[in-house]
Design a protein around this motif. Structure first.
Motif: not given
Length: 179
Positions: A150-179
């Motif tokens: 429940g901790v905010i790790v990224k904040k984006v103001i305005g539109a973003a390209d959410w399936d861009a590699p930088v965003n996808e990799h962040l989310i994948l890293r967060l998904l793997d962190a708890a395994r």
């Protein structure tokens, strides 16, 4: 300095201190800024199209992309396809894309927008817009990536390209962190 001047000075200092404490107490909630590293504050909204009440607590234990948007917002419309692609790419994981509309109109406006755009991710409606104050947004869209704790790790103001590699990799890293 006369006795009267001393008492006037003391009264002025005391009044200034009292005013300062009162002002600090009033502004304290606004001084707790929602930033990266903050706990994601709770909010109330309704799931669409069901109308069931929900809050951030429903997503604890998942990696969340919380997007605050409105149907009348052109940048929101622009970023929605990338959010849909990310949602589909990460289907079956502990990732939850949650888009909270702050439209003042009833939910039928939001439901029509969702149908027209072909969106399949979780859409919520916060008709009174209180989520904007809770998350201290400056406009729409604004997005928050929230980890499993429940901790905010990224904040984006305005539109973003959410399936861009930088965003996808962040989310994948967060998904793997708890395994």
């Amino acid at each position: 300095m006369t006795n009267r001047q001393q008492w006037t000075l003391i009264a002025g200092v005391v009044m200034t201190a009292v005013f300062g404490v009162a002002l600090a107490a009033k502004l304290r909630p606004q001084l707790s800024l929602i930033v990266v590293g903050s706990d994601a504050p709770d909010f109330n909204a309704v799931e669409l199209p069901s109308g069931r009440p929900t809050s951030i607590e429903n997503y604890r234990g998942k990696v969340v992309l919380l997007n605050i948007w409105a149907t009348w917002c052109p940048p929101c419309r622009i970023e929605m396809p990338s959010m849909e692609r990310l949602h589909r790419k990460l289907a079956g994981t502990d990732f939850q894309l949650v888009a909270v509309s702050v439209d003042e109109q009833d939910s039928s406006v939001v439901n029509k927008f969702v149908a027209d755009m072909g969106l399949t991710f979780q859409i919520l409606h916060n008709q009174d817009g209180t989520i904007r104050q809770i998350y201290q947004t400056t406009g729409v869209p604004e997005s928050f990536v929230i980890d499993r704790d429940g901790v905010i790790v990224k904040k984006v103001i305005g539109a973003a390209d959410w399936d861009a590699p930088v965003n996808e990799h962040l989310i994948l890293r967060l998904l793997d962190a708890a395994r």
